[in-house]
Design an enzyme around this catalytic site. Sequence first.
Site, PDB file in Angstrom:
ATOM      1  N   ASN A  68      61.310  32.886  47.137  1.00  0.00           N
ATOM      2  CA  ASN A  68      61.787  31.987  46.139  1.00  0.00           C
ATOM      3  C   ASN A  68      62.186  31.260  45.070  1.00  0.00           C
ATOM      4  OD1 ASN A  68      59.218  32.989  45.564  1.00  0.00           O
ATOM      5  ND2 ASN A  68      58.387  30.648  44.858  1.00  0.00           N
ATOM      6  N   GLU A 120      50.979  37.621  39.270  1.00  0.00           N
ATOM      7  CA  GLU A 120      51.521  36.190  39.772  1.00  0.00           C
ATOM      8  C   GLU A 120      51.016  35.580  41.009  1.00  0.00           C
ATOM      9  OE1 GLU A 120      52.421  32.960  40.419  1.00  0.00           O
ATOM     10  OE2 GLU A 120      54.313  34.059  40.117  1.00  0.00           O
ATOM     11  N   CYS A 157      55.038  28.171  43.288  1.00  0.00           N
ATOM     12  CA  CYS A 157      53.359  28.721  43.766  1.00  0.00           C
ATOM     13  C   CYS A 157      52.999  27.857  42.200  1.00  0.00           C
ATOM     14  CB  CYS A 157      53.437  29.984  42.978  1.00  0.00           C
ATOM     15  SG  CYS A 157      53.922  30.046  41.391  1.00  0.00           S
ATOM     16  N   GLU A 195      53.470  36.901  32.426  1.00  0.00           N
ATOM     17  CA  GLU A 195      54.883  36.847  32.413  1.00  0.00           C
ATOM     18  C   GLU A 195      55.591  35.289  31.442  1.00  0.00           C
ATOM     19  OE1 GLU A 195      56.416  39.493  35.938  1.00  0.00           O
ATOM     20  OE2 GLU A 195      55.970  37.286  36.108  1.00  0.00           O
TER      21      GLU A 195
END
Length: 482
Positions: free
Chosen positions: A150, A248, A282, A458
């Site tokens: 994505n 993640e 997300c 991250e």
Amino acid sequence: MTDAKLLIGGEWVAASSGDTRDVHSPVTGKTIGTIAAASADDIASALKLSKDTFPKWAAVPAWERAKVLRKAADLIRERTQDIARVMSTETGKPLAEAVGETGAAADQFEWYAEEAKRIYGQTIPGRNADERLTVNYQPVGPSLALSAWNFPALLPARKIAAALAAGCTVIARPASEAAGPCFAIGQALMDAGLMPGALAILTGDSRTLAPALINAPEIRKVSLTGSVPVGKDVMRQCADGMKKVTMELGGHAPVVIHKDFDPIAAAQKLAATKFRNCGQVCISPSRFYVHSSIAKEFAEEFARYAKSLVVGDGLEEGVTTGPLIRQRAVDHALRLTEDAIAKGAELLAGGQQPKNLPEGSFLEPTVLMNVPDEAAIMIEEPFAPVAPISTFDDVEDVIERANNTPFGLAAYVFSYDSALAIKTAERLEAGMVGINETLLATAEAPFGGNKESGFGREGGSLGIMDYLVPKYTRHLLISREI
């Protein structure tokens, strides 16, 4: 994308078996190119090079590693238009969004070029005058970067930049649906002078490629951006090797809009964010809890905004919303929409595939009002341009409802009352919270969640820590008479 190859040892090579995989456009469904399908021999070669190169790359001074990363950032920015066009071709996202993502990927390399110089240790006061206690941080070892389709430039950039800055070598496995931007990042790094073997890029069948890499003893760290079920499976595989892991995973971000906030302003800002990347984000705001006193105005403006969007091929001028990545995603979104309506929700906008776009994986931006908590879309991550709106009157009640999922990635609060906003944000179970703001991701801030949305971070100064291990040294000072 007509003949994409593997990056191994600083060179682009075909799969040793000659195998390839087709890449399909979500706009037309047609084949737009091929990628190499790495064989067992290719995997073994990449792993050996990564292991052999690791001590050499780790020994490169931080300032020299930083120069490579900063040069790569500059090259990515110079090549933005080409990278964005490849990204839009593979994913269908609007070209403007692809340009923005490419810039964000470059930011990761610029940020970590500086963080490489700031890996600080500790000196701990000893109990005795003749001892010294120190802690320094060392790179964990060869790392594996597993990224989703994505955000095909930003997601691998977060992992590759942090790992290289820490002194780790990296094997990247981008999603086969949209590997082109990761290839471009690899080329930028090679052109910037990255040591051959410090980065490999492998593509192919994830069902065999990913497990072979995850289970390889050479790999000491795995970073995944993906769904919760995939994350759990990867963690199980990592357990046998006691590998360091960053996860993640998926999210289902609640939005709490208090009665004091302007419903029109909130709807405009949230709709723009919700429908970005066709809802395939997300951290997308995806459950809207609006105070009942302003809910009608909010929902009407949200629906008006949805109807104003132009759905189509992201490479075409004027298009604001591209396709979902595949038809299966469209079917899932339609099932969630139908379930919500069957349970009492009102359809305000969208709800079907555009009739003028029969070939691609398109879905009209969809808005649902008065969605009950038991509707599947309030429980399952939609990952689609579908916005379910519900109402609340009591703050305690809405916080409980917002937290009532296994997800904990992002959340959003809207209120002009700073005390109310902060108290709400503090009680929401999420790794990231936006207060009157919806764009959370930025290179200088930590990105990640809790609960089943994963762990580790991250981005920001914390991001590099996941590629480091602390080493404690206790040194007894012994003098020897000469």
